[in-house]
Design a protein around this motif. Structure first.
Motif, PDB file in Angstrom:
ATOM      1  N   GLY A   1     -66.833 -29.330  -2.191  1.00  0.00           N
ATOM      2  CA  GLY A   1     -67.124 -30.765  -2.179  1.00  0.00           C
ATOM      3  C   GLY A   1     -68.335 -31.103  -3.016  1.00  0.00           C
ATOM      4  O   GLY A   1     -68.356 -32.107  -3.746  1.00  0.00           O
TER       5      GLY A   1
ATOM      6  N   VAL B   1     -62.248 -20.548  -0.239  1.00  0.00           N
ATOM      7  CA  VAL B   1     -61.492 -21.182   0.847  1.00  0.00           C
ATOM      8  C   VAL B   1     -60.136 -20.495   0.994  1.00  0.00           C
ATOM      9  O   VAL B   1     -59.710 -20.147   2.099  1.00  0.00           O
ATOM     10  CB  VAL B   1     -61.294 -22.696   0.570  1.00  0.00           C
ATOM     11  CG1 VAL B   1     -60.243 -23.283   1.513  1.00  0.00           C
ATOM     12  CG2 VAL B   1     -62.602 -23.445   0.737  1.00  0.00           C
TER      13      VAL B   1
ATOM     14  N   ASN C   1     -65.982 -20.432   5.769  1.00  0.00           N
ATOM     15  CA  ASN C   1     -65.108 -21.438   5.171  1.00  0.00           C
ATOM     16  C   ASN C   1     -65.692 -22.836   5.272  1.00  0.00           C
ATOM     17  O   ASN C   1     -65.393 -23.700   4.445  1.00  0.00           O
ATOM     18  CB  ASN C   1     -63.715 -21.399   5.812  1.00  0.00           C
ATOM     19  CG  ASN C   1     -62.634 -21.249   4.771  1.00  0.00           C
ATOM     20  OD1 ASN C   1     -62.901 -20.874   3.629  1.00  0.00           O
ATOM     21  ND2 ASN C   1     -61.406 -21.555   5.128  1.00  0.00           N
TER      22      ASN C   1
ATOM     23  N   SER D   1     -60.668 -30.973  -1.993  1.00  0.00           N
ATOM     24  CA  SER D   1     -60.590 -29.517  -2.193  1.00  0.00           C
ATOM     25  C   SER D   1     -59.742 -28.866  -1.117  1.00  0.00           C
ATOM     26  O   SER D   1     -58.955 -27.951  -1.401  1.00  0.00           O
ATOM     27  CB  SER D   1     -62.003 -28.924  -2.196  1.00  0.00           C
ATOM     28  OG  SER D   1     -62.784 -29.477  -3.223  1.00  0.00           O
ATOM     29  N   ALA D   2     -59.900 -29.312   0.121  1.00  0.00           N
ATOM     30  CA  ALA D   2     -59.096 -28.763   1.222  1.00  0.00           C
ATOM     31  C   ALA D   2     -57.611 -29.049   0.992  1.00  0.00           C
ATOM     32  O   ALA D   2     -56.758 -28.181   1.237  1.00  0.00           O
ATOM     33  CB  ALA D   2     -59.548 -29.360   2.551  1.00  0.00           C
TER      34      ALA D   2
ATOM     35  N   CYS E   1     -62.603 -27.875   7.259  1.00  0.00           N
ATOM     36  CA  CYS E   1     -62.979 -29.119   6.581  1.00  0.00           C
ATOM     37  C   CYS E   1     -63.522 -30.134   7.595  1.00  0.00           C
ATOM     38  O   CYS E   1     -64.561 -30.763   7.363  1.00  0.00           O
ATOM     39  CB  CYS E   1     -61.773 -29.697   5.840  1.00  0.00           C
ATOM     40  SG  CYS E   1     -62.134 -31.197   4.894  1.00  0.00           S
ATOM     41  N   CYS E   2     -62.844 -30.263   8.720  1.00  0.00           N
ATOM     42  CA  CYS E   2     -63.293 -31.207   9.761  1.00  0.00           C
ATOM     43  C   CYS E   2     -64.655 -30.810  10.316  1.00  0.00           C
ATOM     44  O   CYS E   2     -65.518 -31.668  10.549  1.00  0.00           O
ATOM     45  CB  CYS E   2     -62.266 -31.271  10.886  1.00  0.00           C
ATOM     46  SG  CYS E   2     -60.701 -32.049  10.411  1.00  0.00           S
TER      47      CYS E   2
ATOM     48  N   ILE F   1     -65.902 -24.941   1.914  1.00  0.00           N
ATOM     49  CA  ILE F   1     -65.415 -26.319   1.785  1.00  0.00           C
ATOM     50  C   ILE F   1     -66.543 -27.229   1.294  1.00  0.00           C
ATOM     51  O   ILE F   1     -66.364 -28.073   0.409  1.00  0.00           O
ATOM     52  CB  ILE F   1     -64.886 -26.825   3.143  1.00  0.00           C
ATOM     53  CG1 ILE F   1     -63.549 -26.140   3.506  1.00  0.00           C
ATOM     54  CG2 ILE F   1     -64.733 -28.336   3.137  1.00  0.00           C
ATOM     55  CD1 ILE F   1     -62.344 -26.683   2.790  1.00  0.00           C
TER      56      ILE F   1
ATOM     57  N   ALA G   1     -64.905 -32.563  -0.418  1.00  0.00           N
ATOM     58  CA  ALA G   1     -64.462 -31.512   0.500  1.00  0.00           C
ATOM     59  C   ALA G   1     -63.018 -31.746   0.928  1.00  0.00           C
ATOM     60  O   ALA G   1     -62.209 -30.812   0.987  1.00  0.00           O
ATOM     61  CB  ALA G   1     -65.375 -31.474   1.725  1.00  0.00           C
ATOM     62  N   ILE G   2     -62.681 -32.997   1.206  1.00  0.00           N
ATOM     63  CA  ILE G   2     -61.314 -33.326   1.627  1.00  0.00           C
ATOM     64  C   ILE G   2     -60.327 -33.051   0.500  1.00  0.00           C
ATOM     65  O   ILE G   2     -59.261 -32.452   0.717  1.00  0.00           O
ATOM     66  CB  ILE G   2     -61.230 -34.802   2.075  1.00  0.00           C
ATOM     67  CG1 ILE G   2     -62.061 -35.016   3.349  1.00  0.00           C
ATOM     68  CG2 ILE G   2     -59.782 -35.212   2.302  1.00  0.00           C
ATOM     69  CD1 ILE G   2     -62.220 -36.468   3.739  1.00  0.00           C
TER      70      ILE G   2
ATOM     71  N   ILE H   1     -57.783 -24.045   7.351  1.00  0.00           N
ATOM     72  CA  ILE H   1     -58.484 -24.780   6.297  1.00  0.00           C
ATOM     73  C   ILE H   1     -58.835 -26.183   6.766  1.00  0.00           C
ATOM     74  O   ILE H   1     -59.947 -26.679   6.546  1.00  0.00           O
ATOM     75  CB  ILE H   1     -57.619 -24.837   5.014  1.00  0.00           C
ATOM     76  CG1 ILE H   1     -57.411 -23.421   4.449  1.00  0.00           C
ATOM     77  CG2 ILE H   1     -58.264 -25.741   3.960  1.00  0.00           C
ATOM     78  CD1 ILE H   1     -56.404 -23.354   3.318  1.00  0.00           C
ATOM     79  N   ALA H   2     -57.885 -26.838   7.431  1.00  0.00           N
ATOM     80  CA  ALA H   2     -58.112 -28.205   7.905  1.00  0.00           C
ATOM     81  C   ALA H   2     -59.246 -28.258   8.931  1.00  0.00           C
ATOM     82  O   ALA H   2     -60.098 -29.160   8.894  1.00  0.00           O
ATOM     83  CB  ALA H   2     -56.824 -28.769   8.507  1.00  0.00           C
TER      84      ALA H   2
END
Length: 392
Positions: free
Chosen positions: A104, A283, A96, A122-123, A317-318, A100, A119-120, A313-314
């Motif tokens: 992005g 994702v 994932n 999309s998340a 992304c981070c 992500i 990416a943010i 998912i968060a």
């Protein structure tokens, strides 16, 4: 037990196929086409056979047991389900991060925004699907739309790249080169890790299980493999056309090179759209399936399943924003997922002969034998790939 609902079955097939057709899928296909040329057709053909056998066994056994894979594994050997879930969850998170990043990158190509901002965004879109109360219906529709979009765009690029189809057809049965890692990686990237369970666990949630639904489940499983394999084939012939014409793919982003060399700036924009749709759909599929491997372990996890998916998912992304470029990881994780497949499939095959798990169901002997052959083949290839890696 609900009678087979074709809309849900097709949605499950697209969910599995969309989970497979992620940024790693695009990267792997372009990279191995450049390395192996037309002989990659043979590896694709073998992988389709292995994928179909593995998927048929796993989907059927989960359907008749009416339990998720981790519960079947725990019932077979106490603790095995937890171990399998750990591997799948970890692999799903790693994938994932790449998904992500791919989404992005797609928005970066399309609109010129930074990959991090893409990416943010999309998340947030993926999270929005799971916030909606009818998330399962939205997920099915989204998977279908993204799957069809990717196939249509790849078909266009494959057509204009003018690939040497006759040579590819010959090398599909008479290859001049073979690579253990390539086969292990693309099988792992299609049915390894969490991917083959994406559709099977979706059918469980929709109550599309039971002996009476097996014919429909067979069609759903094979349809999913067919969709993923069609996309793999289209990307292969597109890349082959570019490589055969003397094009040199950028090792930093081989998939983008295929589209750009085939169709200039338009092709590059098409790549952005394909990469975004591949990333965002994967994702969704990865988060849903990875969390489905732990939600039966505790009532609290089941109660807050949606919130955990959103958190998954968060976190991915981070982690991408912290780690950075994942192109090399995308190929490596496909191989890791290929290593998980023998354990997962082997567990399902043994469970198929435990009456306390599958009741009166009798697994066809031919399907079991073919499944066992896949387990042995994947184990052998894993050993070959590891030996090859150590030797290099």
């Amino acid at each position: 037990m609900k009678k087979a609902n074709w809309s849900i079955l097709i949605g499950a097939a697209f969910l599995m196929a969309s989970s497979a057709i992620g940024p790693g899928f695009l990267t792997q296909t372009a990279l191995f086409t450049q390395q192996l040329g037309a002989s990659f057709a043979f590896i694709i053909l073998v992988s389709v056979i292995l994928d179909a056998i593995a998927q048929l066994n796993i989907w059927r056994i989960i359907a008749v047991a009416d339990k998720p894979a981790q519960d079947i594994a725990n019932q077979l050997v106490p603790g095995l389900g937890y171990f399998l879930s750990f591997l799948v969850f970890l692999g799903g998170m790693a994938f994932n991060i790449g998904n992500i990043a791919g989404a992005g990158l797609g928005l970066n190509v399309l609109f010129g925004i930074s990959v991090g901002k893409g990416a943010i965004i999309s998340a947030i879109i993926a999270i929005g699907i799971f916030i909606y109360r009818e998330a399962s219906k939205v997920m099915d529709t989204f998977a279908k739309c993204m799957g069809l979009l990717k196939i249509c765009l790849a078909l266009y690029i494959a057509y204009i790249s003018e690939p040497p189809l006759a040579e590819a057809a010959v090398r599909a049965v008479n290859p001049t080169r073979f690579d253990f890692t390539a086969l292990l990686t693309i099988v792992g990237g299609t049915v390894g890790g969490y991917i083959t369970f994406a559709g099977a666990h979706r059918l469980l949630d929709a109550r599309q299980t039971g002996h009476e639904n097996l014919p429909a489940i067979n069609k759903g499983a094979l349809s999913a493999i067919g969709l993923a394999s069609l996309m793999r084939l289209l990307l292969f012939v597109a890349a082959l056309g570019v490589v055969s014409a003397g094009g040199i793919l950028d090792p930093g982003n081989p998939a983008a090179s295929v589209f750009k060399l085939a169709s200039g700036n338009l092709g590059y924009k098409i790549f952005g759209l394909v990469m975004w749709s591949a990333g965002i759909s994967s994702v969704v599929g990865s988060a849903y399936t990875s969390v489905s491997f732990i939600k039966s372990f505790n009532p609290v996890i089941l109660k807050y399943n949606r919130e955990i998916i959103i958190g998954f998912i968060a976190v991915a992304c981070c982690l991408f924003l912290l780690i950075g470029k994942p192109v090399g990881v995308l190929v490596a994780v496909g191989a890791i997922n290929g290593l998980i497949l023998p354990l997962a499939l082997g567990t399902m095959l043994v469970a198929a002969y435990r009456h306390r798990i599958i009741g009166s169901y009798r697994q066809p002997l031919w399907l079991t034998l073919l499944g066992a052959a896949v387990v042995l083949t994947m184990t052998w290839m894993s050993y070959g790939a590891i030996t090859q890696l150590i030797g290099s």
